[in-house]
Design a protein around this motif. Structure first.
Motif, PDB file in Angstrom:
ATOM      1  N   LEU A   1      37.374  35.510  38.325  1.00  0.00           N
ATOM      2  CA  LEU A   1      35.992  35.530  37.833  1.00  0.00           C
ATOM      3  C   LEU A   1      35.848  34.781  36.508  1.00  0.00           C
ATOM      4  CD1 LEU A   1      35.025  39.216  38.628  1.00  0.00           C
ATOM      5  CD2 LEU A   1      33.977  37.172  39.604  1.00  0.00           C
ATOM      6  N   ASP A   2      36.856  34.882  35.662  1.00  0.00           N
ATOM      7  CA  ASP A   2      36.798  34.241  34.349  1.00  0.00           C
ATOM      8  C   ASP A   2      37.290  32.798  34.375  1.00  0.00           C
ATOM      9  OD1 ASP A   2      35.794  36.556  33.264  1.00  0.00           O
ATOM     10  OD2 ASP A   2      37.731  37.284  32.567  1.00  0.00           O
ATOM     11  N   GLY A   3      37.751  32.340  35.536  1.00  0.00           N
ATOM     12  CA  GLY A   3      38.253  30.972  35.636  1.00  0.00           C
ATOM     13  C   GLY A   3      39.545  30.769  34.868  1.00  0.00           C
ATOM     14  N   GLU A   4      40.342  31.820  34.757  1.00  0.00           N
ATOM     15  CA  GLU A   4      41.566  31.759  33.963  1.00  0.00           C
ATOM     16  C   GLU A   4      42.834  31.639  34.800  1.00  0.00           C
ATOM     17  OE1 GLU A   4      41.359  35.267  31.561  1.00  0.00           O
ATOM     18  OE2 GLU A   4      39.857  34.411  30.225  1.00  0.00           O
ATOM     19  N   CYS A   5      42.696  31.500  36.097  1.00  0.00           N
ATOM     20  CA  CYS A   5      43.896  31.381  36.922  1.00  0.00           C
ATOM     21  C   CYS A   5      44.148  29.908  37.261  1.00  0.00           C
ATOM     22  CB  CYS A   5      43.782  32.229  38.188  1.00  0.00           C
ATOM     23  SG  CYS A   5      42.344  31.899  39.198  1.00  0.00           S
ATOM     24  N   THR A   6      45.358  29.644  37.670  1.00  0.00           N
ATOM     25  CA  THR A   6      45.713  28.278  38.041  1.00  0.00           C
ATOM     26  C   THR A   6      44.993  27.906  39.333  1.00  0.00           C
ATOM     27  OG1 THR A   6      47.590  28.961  39.395  1.00  0.00           O
ATOM     28  CG2 THR A   6      48.020  28.584  37.039  1.00  0.00           C
ATOM     29  N   PRO A   7      44.845  26.621  39.595  1.00  0.00           N
ATOM     30  CA  PRO A   7      44.212  26.215  40.858  1.00  0.00           C
ATOM     31  C   PRO A   7      44.942  26.779  42.080  1.00  0.00           C
ATOM     32  CG  PRO A   7      44.320  24.348  39.368  1.00  0.00           C
ATOM     33  CD  PRO A   7      45.094  25.471  38.721  1.00  0.00           C
ATOM     34  N   GLU A   8      46.259  26.841  41.996  1.00  0.00           N
ATOM     35  CA  GLU A   8      47.044  27.377  43.111  1.00  0.00           C
ATOM     36  C   GLU A   8      46.731  28.860  43.334  1.00  0.00           C
ATOM     37  OE1 GLU A   8      51.507  28.366  43.014  1.00  0.00           O
ATOM     38  OE2 GLU A   8      51.398  26.339  43.871  1.00  0.00           O
ATOM     39  N   THR A   9      46.704  29.623  42.251  1.00  0.00           N
ATOM     40  CA  THR A   9      46.379  31.048  42.350  1.00  0.00           C
ATOM     41  C   THR A   9      44.948  31.230  42.834  1.00  0.00           C
ATOM     42  OG1 THR A   9      47.940  31.591  40.597  1.00  0.00           O
ATOM     43  CG2 THR A   9      46.237  33.221  41.061  1.00  0.00           C
ATOM     44  N   ARG A  10      44.040  30.430  42.306  1.00  0.00           N
ATOM     45  CA  ARG A  10      42.636  30.508  42.727  1.00  0.00           C
ATOM     46  C   ARG A  10      42.517  30.306  44.235  1.00  0.00           C
ATOM     47  NH1 ARG A  10      40.360  25.938  40.549  1.00  0.00           N
ATOM     48  NH2 ARG A  10      40.810  24.986  42.543  1.00  0.00           N
ATOM     49  N   ASP A  11      43.211  29.300  44.760  1.00  0.00           N
ATOM     50  CA  ASP A  11      43.147  29.031  46.197  1.00  0.00           C
ATOM     51  C   ASP A  11      43.703  30.197  47.011  1.00  0.00           C
ATOM     52  OD1 ASP A  11      42.028  26.585  45.592  1.00  0.00           O
ATOM     53  OD2 ASP A  11      43.893  25.464  45.878  1.00  0.00           O
ATOM     54  N   LYS A  12      44.814  30.771  46.548  1.00  0.00           N
ATOM     55  CA  LYS A  12      45.399  31.918  47.259  1.00  0.00           C
ATOM     56  C   LYS A  12      44.458  33.120  47.233  1.00  0.00           C
ATOM     57  CE  LYS A  12      50.246  30.758  46.559  1.00  0.00           C
ATOM     58  NZ  LYS A  12      51.500  31.119  45.892  1.00  0.00           N
ATOM     59  N   LEU A  13      43.865  33.370  46.068  1.00  0.00           N
ATOM     60  CA  LEU A  13      42.945  34.501  45.957  1.00  0.00           C
ATOM     61  C   LEU A  13      41.724  34.301  46.853  1.00  0.00           C
ATOM     62  CD1 LEU A  13      43.067  35.124  42.103  1.00  0.00           C
ATOM     63  CD2 LEU A  13      44.063  36.560  43.886  1.00  0.00           C
ATOM     64  N   LYS A  14      41.164  33.108  46.823  1.00  0.00           N
ATOM     65  CA  LYS A  14      39.984  32.842  47.652  1.00  0.00           C
ATOM     66  C   LYS A  14      40.310  32.960  49.134  1.00  0.00           C
ATOM     67  CE  LYS A  14      37.118  30.212  44.525  1.00  0.00           C
ATOM     68  NZ  LYS A  14      36.291  29.030  44.350  1.00  0.00           N
ATOM     69  N   GLN A  15      41.481  32.484  49.525  1.00  0.00           N
ATOM     70  CA  GLN A  15      41.872  32.601  50.925  1.00  0.00           C
ATOM     71  C   GLN A  15      41.976  34.072  51.320  1.00  0.00           C
ATOM     72  OE1 GLN A  15      45.530  30.665  52.004  1.00  0.00           O
ATOM     73  NE2 GLN A  15      45.490  31.463  54.077  1.00  0.00           N
ATOM     74  N   HIS A  16      42.586  34.865  50.452  1.00  0.00           N
ATOM     75  CA  HIS A  16      42.709  36.292  50.749  1.00  0.00           C
ATOM     76  C   HIS A  16      41.327  36.940  50.842  1.00  0.00           C
ATOM     77  CE1 HIS A  16      44.464  40.321  50.822  1.00  0.00           C
ATOM     78  NE2 HIS A  16      43.438  40.655  50.053  1.00  0.00           N
ATOM     79  N   LEU A  17      40.446  36.590  49.915  1.00  0.00           N
ATOM     80  CA  LEU A  17      39.103  37.174  49.929  1.00  0.00           C
ATOM     81  C   LEU A  17      38.349  36.814  51.206  1.00  0.00           C
ATOM     82  CD1 LEU A  17      38.098  36.623  46.203  1.00  0.00           C
ATOM     83  CD2 LEU A  17      38.694  38.793  47.299  1.00  0.00           C
ATOM     84  N   GLU A  18      38.588  35.632  51.731  1.00  0.00           N
ATOM     85  CA  GLU A  18      37.946  35.230  52.987  1.00  0.00           C
ATOM     86  C   GLU A  18      38.452  36.052  54.169  1.00  0.00           C
ATOM     87  OE1 GLU A  18      38.593  31.044  53.437  1.00  0.00           O
ATOM     88  OE2 GLU A  18      37.354  30.546  51.702  1.00  0.00           O
ATOM     89  N   GLU A  19      39.690  36.518  54.071  1.00  0.00           N
ATOM     90  CA  GLU A  19      40.315  37.236  55.184  1.00  0.00           C
ATOM     91  C   GLU A  19      40.231  38.755  55.064  1.00  0.00           C
ATOM     92  OE1 GLU A  19      44.306  35.771  55.037  1.00  0.00           O
ATOM     93  OE2 GLU A  19      43.732  33.764  55.695  1.00  0.00           O
ATOM     94  N   CYS A  20      39.879  39.253  53.893  1.00  0.00           N
ATOM     95  CA  CYS A  20      39.947  40.697  53.659  1.00  0.00           C
ATOM     96  C   CYS A  20      38.595  41.228  53.178  1.00  0.00           C
ATOM     97  CB  CYS A  20      41.032  41.000  52.624  1.00  0.00           C
ATOM     98  SG  CYS A  20      41.211  42.761  52.279  1.00  0.00           S
ATOM     99  N   PRO A  21      37.841  41.864  54.055  1.00  0.00           N
ATOM    100  CA  PRO A  21      36.525  42.370  53.661  1.00  0.00           C
ATOM    101  C   PRO A  21      36.578  43.423  52.553  1.00  0.00           C
ATOM    102  CG  PRO A  21      36.984  42.854  55.984  1.00  0.00           C
ATOM    103  CD  PRO A  21      38.153  42.117  55.447  1.00  0.00           C
ATOM    104  N   THR A  22      37.637  44.208  52.511  1.00  0.00           N
ATOM    105  CA  THR A  22      37.757  45.238  51.477  1.00  0.00           C
ATOM    106  C   THR A  22      37.859  44.599  50.095  1.00  0.00           C
ATOM    107  OG1 THR A  22      38.866  46.695  53.048  1.00  0.00           O
ATOM    108  CG2 THR A  22      39.094  47.241  50.714  1.00  0.00           C
ATOM    109  N   CYS A  23      38.717  43.611  49.967  1.00  0.00           N
ATOM    110  CA  CYS A  23      38.872  42.932  48.676  1.00  0.00           C
ATOM    111  C   CYS A  23      37.621  42.120  48.337  1.00  0.00           C
ATOM    112  CB  CYS A  23      40.101  42.030  48.684  1.00  0.00           C
ATOM    113  SG  CYS A  23      41.654  42.957  48.601  1.00  0.00           S
TER     114      CYS A  23
END
Length: 101
Positions: A36-58
């Protein structure tokens, strides 16, 4: 014992993953604010976004945190301390520095 006290005794914080089908949920939730704060690396951001796309709870959790951040920004943005307060703080800090010096 009041109703609230009984509820507090029954409630325990979640341990482990939030979604049993996604064991990495706990790590994702821990990193939500860096995304949310834009403080993660691009690689981490991509992994987090991918997980968020796959996990409705998160994704729901992320949405709540995003709304909280917007609310805080709306309620706290643009406010400045009064000049008199800033001056008093500056004086107090200088006194502290002199005492220690």
């Amino acid at each position: 014992m009041s109703e609230t006290e009984r509820e507090d005794e029954r409630w325990t914080p979640p341990i482990g993953p939030i979604d049993p089908e996604h064991p990495e949920c706990a790590a994702v939730i821990a990193e939500v604010w860096t995304l949310l704060d834009g403080e993660c690396t691009p690689e981490t951001r991509d992994k987090l976004k991918q997980h968020l796309e796959e996990c409705p709870t998160c994704l729901r959790h992320y949405g709540i945190e995003e709304r909280v951040k917007r609310l805080i920004a709306a309620k706290c943005s643009g406010e400045k301390a009064p000049d008199s307060l800033r001056e008093r703080l500056r004086i107090q800090i200088s006194r502290t520095t002199i005492i220690r010096g």
